[in-house]
Structure formats: C-alpha cells, structure tokens
Design an enzyme around this catalytic site. Structure first.
Site, PDB file in Angstrom:
ATOM      1  N   PHE A 134       0.851  -1.192   0.000  1.00 51.21           N
ATOM      2  CA  PHE A 134       0.000   0.000   0.000  1.00 51.21           C
ATOM      3  C   PHE A 134       0.884   1.239   0.000  1.00 51.21           C
ATOM      4  O   PHE A 134       1.710   1.421   0.889  1.00 51.21           O
ATOM      5  CB  PHE A 134      -0.920   0.038   1.227  1.00 51.21           C
ATOM      6  CG  PHE A 134      -1.807   1.244   1.228  1.00 51.21           C
ATOM      7  CD1 PHE A 134      -2.983   1.264   0.482  1.00 51.21           C
ATOM      8  CD2 PHE A 134      -1.468   2.381   1.947  1.00 51.21           C
ATOM      9  CE1 PHE A 134      -3.794   2.397   0.462  1.00 51.21           C
ATOM     10  CE2 PHE A 134      -2.274   3.515   1.924  1.00 51.21           C
ATOM     11  CZ  PHE A 134      -3.446   3.520   1.184  1.00 51.21           C
ATOM     12  N   ASP A 219       9.190   2.835   1.761  1.00 49.34           N
ATOM     13  CA  ASP A 219       8.010   3.605   2.154  1.00 49.34           C
ATOM     14  C   ASP A 219       7.828   3.373   3.649  1.00 49.34           C
ATOM     15  O   ASP A 219       7.309   2.349   4.074  1.00 49.34           O
ATOM     16  CB  ASP A 219       6.800   3.110   1.359  1.00 49.34           C
ATOM     17  CG  ASP A 219       5.490   3.774   1.806  1.00 49.34           C
ATOM     18  OD1 ASP A 219       5.487   4.446   2.864  1.00 49.34           O
ATOM     19  OD2 ASP A 219       4.482   3.591   1.108  1.00 49.34           O
ATOM     20  N   LYS A 248       2.267   9.892   8.167  1.00 51.57           N
ATOM     21  CA  LYS A 248       1.589   9.501   9.412  1.00 51.57           C
ATOM     22  C   LYS A 248       2.275  10.057  10.676  1.00 51.57           C
ATOM     23  O   LYS A 248       2.100  11.213  10.999  1.00 51.57           O
ATOM     24  CB  LYS A 248       1.445   7.987   9.473  1.00 51.57           C
ATOM     25  CG  LYS A 248       0.525   7.449   8.379  1.00 51.57           C
ATOM     26  CD  LYS A 248       0.011   6.039   8.629  1.00 51.57           C
ATOM     27  CE  LYS A 248      -1.146   5.729   7.707  1.00 51.57           C
ATOM     28  NZ  LYS A 248      -0.758   5.131   6.423  1.00 51.57           N
TER      29      LYS A 248
HETATM   30  C1  LIG Z   1      -0.912   5.442   4.985  1.00 47.86           C
HETATM   31  C2  LIG Z   1       0.128   5.030   4.055  1.00 47.86           C
HETATM   32  C3  LIG Z   1       0.373   5.746   2.852  1.00 47.86           C
HETATM   33  C4  LIG Z   1      -0.489   6.892   2.409  1.00 47.86           C
HETATM   34  O1  LIG Z   1      -0.404   7.986   3.264  1.00 47.86           O
HETATM   35  P1  LIG Z   1      -1.505   9.140   3.148  1.00 47.86           P
HETATM   36  O2  LIG Z   1      -1.048  10.185   4.119  1.00 47.86           O
HETATM   37  O3  LIG Z   1      -2.812   8.527   3.511  1.00 47.86           O
HETATM   38  O4  LIG Z   1      -1.509   9.618   1.754  1.00 47.86           O
HETATM   39  C5  LIG Z   1       1.416   5.343   2.068  1.00 47.86           C
HETATM   40  N1  LIG Z   1       2.201   4.307   2.408  1.00 47.86           N
HETATM   41  C6  LIG Z   1       1.999   3.605   3.535  1.00 47.86           C
HETATM   42  C7  LIG Z   1       2.919   2.495   3.871  1.00 47.86           C
HETATM   43  C8  LIG Z   1       0.950   3.932   4.395  1.00 47.86           C
HETATM   44  O5  LIG Z   1       0.731   3.221   5.499  1.00 47.86           O
END
Ligand SMILES: *Cc1c(COP(=O)(O)O)cnc(C)c1O
Length: 397
Positions: A134, A219, A248
């Site tokens: 994700f 990420d 986050k």
């Molecule tokens: C939440 C998340 C995103 C997206 O972040 P947003 O602030 O919602 O755009 C991307 N990568 C990972 C691993 C995430 O947990």
C-alpha cells in the site's frame, strides 16, 4: 447533541462510518458526542505518535501560529530547515522535501526515481513493488500498490509498476530488466495486514539493487518515526536505502510527510517538484517537536519494551481463545484470527460498556494495533482486557 442532528448529508460518502461523532481526545482516550469514552488503539490510523492533544504539540502549534504560518514554499522558513537538518542527522539521508500526505511523498519518490533513470540509466523508469503493498491513493501510488482490485479501479493505471512477492528474492530477480529503475517496499506491509519484510530479505534486496544499479526506496509512512522501536524500521536491517518516505507519525496528527534522498539521488531541478504547502512552518515546527522527542534512545527503548509486552499479551489471548497467534514489530502489531471475525470483534469492542475500544480490522481475519507510542503498560492491560471481553462475546453470539 443527537446523531440525528449531525449534518452528514453533505459529506461525500467514501466509507461506512459508525454513527459516532468524536468531539474530544486526550492521550489514549477519545470522547464522543454523548460523552462516551473509548480506548483508542487506532490513533488517527497510526498517526498520533504522542496520543491525542499532546501538550507539547499544542504549545508548538500555538507559538508557531502566532509567529508565522505560511510565507510561501518559495521562501525559506526556520522550522523547515531545522526539521530537515534533524532528519538528516538522525538518518543517512542528505536531502529532504516536505509534503502533506504519505501518498504525495511517495509520488515524489516515484518522480525522483524516474528522474534518476533519465539522467543515470538511459531512461529506465520501471519500479518493482510488491503484492499487497500500500503506497497511497493517488493514481500513481494506487498503481504502485498491490491491493487486490486496484489494478482495474480508475483504469488505465499509471504504467511501469510490476509486483513481486514479499520475502521472495527470486520473484524480484524475475522482474528486473534494463528498464528497471527502483525497487520500492514497506519494511512492514501495514495495510496488507502487518506483514514484516524479513531483515535478511531487506539485506539481500539492498545487495541485489546495488549490484544491478537499481534504487531502493523504502516507504516508511507507517513504519517510520519510532513505530517499530527504531526511529526508522529499515535501520533494524542495517541497510541504507537511496530514498525514504515518511508520513503519518511524523506529524503526530497534523498533515505532514517527507521525501528523503541521498545526495546522489536528490536530482530534482528547479520547477520539477513543489506544492503550495510544502515545508510550511506550522507543520514543520510540529514535526520538529515530534522527531526530537521520539528519537531519544529512551523513548525508542520504551517502544520496544511495550511492543514486547503487547506481543506477549496478544499471544496469551491467542492461546486462551485458540487463535492463530500474533505478529508485528514494536507497536505495530496484529492478532491473527482463525475465521473472518475481525470486523465483528472490532464492532463489538467499539460498543463495550462502560468504555469502548477502537481497533482496526485490517483484514477480515486480522486485527491491527497501532497505539500512541507513549502508552504505558497499564494502557496495554486495559486494551487486552477489553479485547478479551469482545472476543468472548463474539464467540457466544
Ligand atoms: C498510509 C500510508 C500511505 C499513504 O499515506 P496518506 O497520508 O494517507 O496519503 C502510504 N504508504 C503507507 C505504507 C501507508 O501506510
């Protein structure tokens, strides 16, 4: 206030929300419009690093708002430089670009990798990502994600992303070709159900990408900023990726994200990257407050200890109810269920009396735990007690 009076008719329907309006938060507790209290183990979706309404964050927002909110991204401001410096001191990265969301930071990472490919690798542009990954909800990050069904939603996809299998190096090798510019992954697949990449796999991946002249992008939107008991999760594997994204937890509840790169990969030229709010002092001041507090060895050690305690208590619960165990690192953990009862349990937990429990059913058979990082052992025990009750009730229904 009654829920019937709430003006929800004007809100775009993007998710099925319960009829609860949250009005107040303090630490690990949320209060709704009827005064009902909830033990919060969702925390804004792994966002509120220091819990709800932390005094230091409030103070920082207040002071900064009185001084300067946004001079424009085309000018320097103090907190932007200070936070960028702090992040580069605490990691091996050299350059930072601030964004407003994890998806936006990942878009930046994808653009940076393609730029690197144009300059250093004959226009290579393909990025290998992973099944069940994700990376966000923009078109490119949805294409980079490996969520089932996302390949046809809003088609056509942004091209150039192929999906390997996590913890399977040969599946990465099979996708590598001359047009590959990067491999991108989450050190722990959060939305995928809290599935950690093995440390050895991360090391092998770094070795392979170096050998093949391919960038490694981590990420760390969910795993970064102390969540795993390391400031950044990849540090546990002692590897040095070329690019990292944060989101986050870095904002502790306010919208802030970051794209970090080594000097060699930091190749944007003027005009190629930007954004109206990037690096604004109100958000970066909060980021500075958070990173300086959570990067203390004591703080991180405490996350590791509490992660251990949470892990043991989840295991006990699993044994008691014959579940399938638990997994995760630090304070990003999951409880594995033998049937698809996660939504039911989360639902029951939410409406427990006298205090509800907010947990996330990340998959039909997986419950996810993402509390504030400054919780105590008492908070863990309280959550386990409520969860115990909810599981018990789900079994007798
Ligand atoms: C939440 C998340 C995103 C997206 O972040 P947003 O602030 O919602 O755009 C991307 N990568 C990972 C691993 C995430 O947990």
């Amino acid at each position: 206030m009654e829920f019937a009076d709430y003006p929800n008719e004007s809100i775009m329907n993007i998710i099925d929300r319960p009829e609860i309006i949250f009005v107040k938060g303090e630490g690990s507790t949320l209060i709704d419009h009827t005064g009902h209290a909830y033990c919060d183990w969702i925390q804004g979706w792994a966002v509120n690093t220091l819990g709800h309404c932390d005094a230091g964050i409030i103070r920082t927002l207040h002071h900064q708002a009185q001084k300067l909110i946004n001079p424009s991204p085309a000018f320097y401001n103090l907190p932007m430089g200070q936070l960028a410096e702090l992040l580069t001191q605490k990691s091996h990265f050299d350059r930072v670009f601030f964004a407003n969301s994890g998806a936006e930071a990942n878009e930046g990472a994808i653009k940076l990798a393609r730029k690197w490919g144009q300059i250093k690798k004959n226009g290579a542009y393909k990025i290998i990502t992973f099944q069940d990954a994700f990376h966000g909800r923009t078109l490119a990050t949805m294409s980079a994600s490996g969520k089932a069904g996302w390949d046809t939603m809003f088609k056509p996809q942004v091209s150039g992303f192929s999906k390997a299998k996590l913890n399977d190096l040969s599946s990465v090798k099979a996708l590598l070709d001359d047009e590959t510019v990067a491999v991108m992954l989450e050190p722990i697949q959060g939305e995928g159900g809290v599935v950690p990449a093995d440390l050895f796999f991360l090391q092998q991946l770094r070795e392979l990408t170096l050998k093949k002249q391919v960038l490694l992008i981590v990420d760390e939107v969910q795993t970064g900023c102390g969540r795993t008991g390391y400031l950044f999760a990849h540090q546990a594997a002692e590897i040095k990726p070329d690019i990292m994204t944060l989101g986050k937890g870095i904002g502790g509840g306010i919208p802030l994200a970051a794209l970090l790169a080594t000097e060699n990969t930091s190749l944007f030229e003027y005009g190629e990257q930007g954004g109206t709010y990037n690096g604004n002092p109100l958000m970066t001041a909060v980021g500075y407050e958070i990173i300086s507090r959570i990067s203390h060895p004591h703080f991180l050690k405490n996350v590791q200890n509490l992660g251990q305690i949470l892990s043991e208590q989840l295991k006990n619960l699993s044994d008691k109810f014959n579940l399938l165990g638990e997994r995760g690192v630090g304070l990003l953990r999951a409880l594995l269920l033998p049937n698809d009862t996660a939504f039911q349990i989360a639902n029951i937990a939410r409406y427990l009396e006298p205090k509800g429990l907010l947990i996330n059913a990340v998959r039909p058979n997986v419950l996810r735990f993402m509390p504030a990082l400054n919780i105590t052992e008492k908070d863990v025990c309280e959550m386990i007690h409520l969860l115990d009750t909810a599981i018990e009730q789900s079994m007798t229904k």
